[in-house]
Design a protein around this motif. Sequence first.
Motif, PDB file in Angstrom:
ATOM      1  N   ASP A 242       4.551   4.241   4.756  1.00 34.27           N
ATOM      2  CA  ASP A 242       3.894   4.027   3.479  1.00 34.27           C
ATOM      3  C   ASP A 242       4.330   5.127   2.527  1.00 34.27           C
ATOM      4  O   ASP A 242       4.454   6.287   2.918  1.00 34.27           O
ATOM      5  CB  ASP A 242       2.374   4.042   3.681  1.00 34.27           C
ATOM      6  N   LEU A 243       4.589   4.785   1.278  1.00 35.42           N
ATOM      7  CA  LEU A 243       5.107   5.737   0.303  1.00 35.42           C
ATOM      8  C   LEU A 243       4.229   6.963   0.178  1.00 35.42           C
ATOM      9  O   LEU A 243       4.709   8.110   0.241  1.00 35.42           O
ATOM     10  CB  LEU A 243       5.247   5.048  -1.063  1.00 35.42           C
ATOM     11  N   ALA A 244       2.929   6.772   0.005  1.00 33.60           N
ATOM     12  CA  ALA A 244       2.017   7.901  -0.164  1.00 33.60           C
ATOM     13  C   ALA A 244       1.981   8.760   1.092  1.00 33.60           C
ATOM     14  O   ALA A 244       1.954   9.999   1.016  1.00 33.60           O
ATOM     15  CB  ALA A 244       0.618   7.393  -0.515  1.00 33.60           C
ATOM     16  N   ALA A 245       1.977   8.141   2.266  1.00 35.26           N
ATOM     17  CA  ALA A 245       1.914   8.886   3.524  1.00 35.26           C
ATOM     18  C   ALA A 245       3.152   9.748   3.721  1.00 35.26           C
ATOM     19  O   ALA A 245       3.069  10.880   4.214  1.00 35.26           O
ATOM     20  CB  ALA A 245       1.746   7.924   4.698  1.00 35.26           C
ATOM     21  N   ILE A 246       4.314   9.211   3.319  1.00 37.72           N
ATOM     22  CA  ILE A 246       5.554   9.973   3.476  1.00 37.72           C
ATOM     23  C   ILE A 246       5.528  11.214   2.594  1.00 37.72           C
ATOM     24  O   ILE A 246       5.846  12.327   3.039  1.00 37.72           O
ATOM     25  CB  ILE A 246       6.774   9.091   3.141  1.00 37.72           C
ATOM     26  N   TYR A 247       5.103  11.061   1.346  1.00 34.47           N
ATOM     27  CA  TYR A 247       5.065  12.224   0.464  1.00 34.47           C
ATOM     28  C   TYR A 247       3.954  13.198   0.844  1.00 34.47           C
ATOM     29  O   TYR A 247       4.102  14.414   0.656  1.00 34.47           O
ATOM     30  CB  TYR A 247       4.932  11.776  -1.000  1.00 34.47           C
ATOM     31  N   THR A 293      15.765  13.668   0.870  1.00 34.91           N
ATOM     32  CA  THR A 293      14.738  14.308   0.051  1.00 34.91           C
ATOM     33  C   THR A 293      14.097  15.471   0.801  1.00 34.91           C
ATOM     34  O   THR A 293      13.882  16.554   0.249  1.00 34.91           O
ATOM     35  CB  THR A 293      13.666  13.273  -0.329  1.00 34.91           C
ATOM     36  N   LEU A 294      13.780  15.239   2.074  1.00 35.54           N
ATOM     37  CA  LEU A 294      13.182  16.294   2.889  1.00 35.54           C
ATOM     38  C   LEU A 294      14.125  17.471   3.048  1.00 35.54           C
ATOM     39  O   LEU A 294      13.703  18.636   3.041  1.00 35.54           O
ATOM     40  CB  LEU A 294      12.801  15.730   4.262  1.00 35.54           C
TER      41      LEU A 294
END
Length: 788
Positions: A242-247, A293-294
């Motif tokens: 999930d986008l939010a979980a990844i960030y 990104t990470l």
Amino acid sequence: MDRLLEREAPAASRDASAPTTMKVRKRNGDLEPVDLNKIVRAIGRSCHDLPHVDAIRVATRTISGLFDGATTKELDALSIQTASSLTTEEPQYSQLAARLLATCIDKEVENQGIHSFSQSIRAGYDLGLVGDRLLAFTEAHRRKLDDAVDPERTDAFEYFGLRTLYDRYLLKHPEARAVIETPQYFFLRIACALAASIHEALTLYGLLSRLEYLPSSPTLFNAGTCREQLSSCFLLDSPADDLAAIYDRYKDVALLSKWSGGIGLAFHRIRSRGSLIQGTNGHSNGIVPWLKTLDASVAAVNQGGKRKGAACIYLEPWHADVEAFLELRDNTGDEAQRTHNLNLAHWIPDLFMRRVEADGAWSLFDPKVVPHLCDLWGEAFEQAYEAAEKEGLFQRQVKARDLYARMMRTLAQTGNGWMCFKDASNRNCNQTAGGGTVHLSNLCTEILEVTDGAETAVCNLGSINLARHVTPEGFDFERLAATVAQVVPSLDRVIDLNLYPIPGTAASNHRWRPIGLGFMGLQDVFFTLGLPFDAPEAQALSTRIAETIQLAALEASCTLAEQHGAHPAFAETRLSKGAFHHEGFGATVSEPERWEALRARILQHGVRNSLMIAIAPTATIASIVGCGECIEPQVSNLYKRETLSGDFIQVNRHLVKALQERGLWTEAFRNRLKQNEGSVQGIEGIPADLQTLYRTAWELPMRALIDLAAARMPFIDQSQSLNLFVESPSIPKLSSMYFHAWKQGLKTTYYLRSRPATRIAKTTVAAFTEAEGIACSLENPEACEACQ
């Protein structure tokens, strides 16, 4: 003496009593003539117990490098550099350089009006460096603590170790950048910060100051300060797809890295390339853009300015993006698909290795389709995996051997793509009895703990210096057990003192209370006792050492449980049912009655810590105490080491002593050793027993290294950072080596070390300086100091 002066000194200073026009500037600004005798006396004061050093030689060489008007500080630095440069001739010059540096450190501290430990702590507090808790403890026990300081123990340092401590660990004035503590004040500060009583503090100070034990770098960096983040390793389960979980997970990684943590992060759950994104009706680009990104984030957060950020990404080999994952560290190709700051590791189920062995097919899945595979291991995983295959849920199939060969090629080319075995890591983990899963290891592959979305696993580390527990007559197991009993309470206390950067770390650490006690200096033990690294006696000794540490640690943890209660999750562990880790391997023990007595105690009282033993890499702290790194063989008998503190010549002092006793440590031999890149093999006149004993990691069979690790594995309830060394790696060679590691039951492996194909050009021996032609060892990786 006069003949020596004629040989070493420049013409202007051959007569020690003759006047000279050269002057030095004192700290008060006055100029005074250079006085060779005064320099000799200053150096001579540091030469006690060093029979093979020559103070006059160092003094005359120092003067030859002076210039008129140099400061006394520059004179001190030159004398230190001069002594250090003679290390290749005689290792005792390294100790002399360290003692000269210690004198400079003492002056630096005293020049700030600090003359005692309590004054150092007060100065640190006034500067905002030391916390309220440590100041209160120091004030309450000021006299005992000031009296406990033993400056003579600093004499045991070698130059590399003390220089590292000085440059990177001692507290410094924020503006003047001068240190405000001596090495002994530093050790006492750490001891006071970790102790529950004055007695514990003095006991722990004794171990630290005698270089018998050191905690890991985060503990040494931060103990007693205003921000006590003391833990070394953090293991984060894969974020939800999930986008939010990844960030959110990226934020967690940044906050942990800020406080010197080494990060392990699983990426098993993130959907693969081409997977449908229902919210936008688009298709995923897979894990590579996320890891890119990470990668940038890890490089940006540089651990408080002390060192680079560091993370290792774990992926299971059934993930459909595994081939793109294998290319992330390649040195060629599209830079948009490369992540040069991330370390890579495979989380390999036994089923994959069996498919490789049988030359079978291997199915690659999108985690969105089979999300349950991440949380299964052993037979349950195999049943679910094969069921998904039968249903045709795979994205595609490849030959298992082709994928395995690609893994080996990545290892050969980059040293990365570490082989860690999922089922072995879960099968005997004390934490998995309650249904949890070990999803990954840490940055350095020695920590194995249960993780999930709510709990981020944490571990704090420390390592015993085995070299200080051996005598020429044999290994002192009683002393080792006593050391373990003394350090376990301090490791446990870190759990309660620690600053937790994110909420999930506190929840996990207080529930499981794991610690990671390891050891270093195994090679020194073998050298002292004359045991080749691959001798059967060496394997037996290594295993007995591991058993002694495990047994003593469990006894100490049980004692803590009697005093404070068992850790909250004790009922969910294998130990709560009386099952010891070594019993899962069918290993025999040397003291069965003592083990049975411990079992009875544990069934009655429990243990304070769910996990106890982990052998971490110790490149930096081993350098500080002056021993070989953790469980590793030496990489060379003579080499230059490049670190953040500078370049240092390292010579095997055990070899030098053995050659001196036989009259073989000559200039001709030293030149030959340089030409031979630190290897004694094939050097004419070197006895066969010394050639066998002093082989390097490149000359030892890796089967022996793996077997040594496998023999001690029953007594390591977490794992061990096992580097493997292959001078010229090939896919068949690596394939055989890692298969052997898997079949021997190893849980994890670490870097594959190889040597460059090119060598420094060697023309004539006369062309060599003190540093040229010596094998170079970059302290690699600096980033993994989290575990050191």
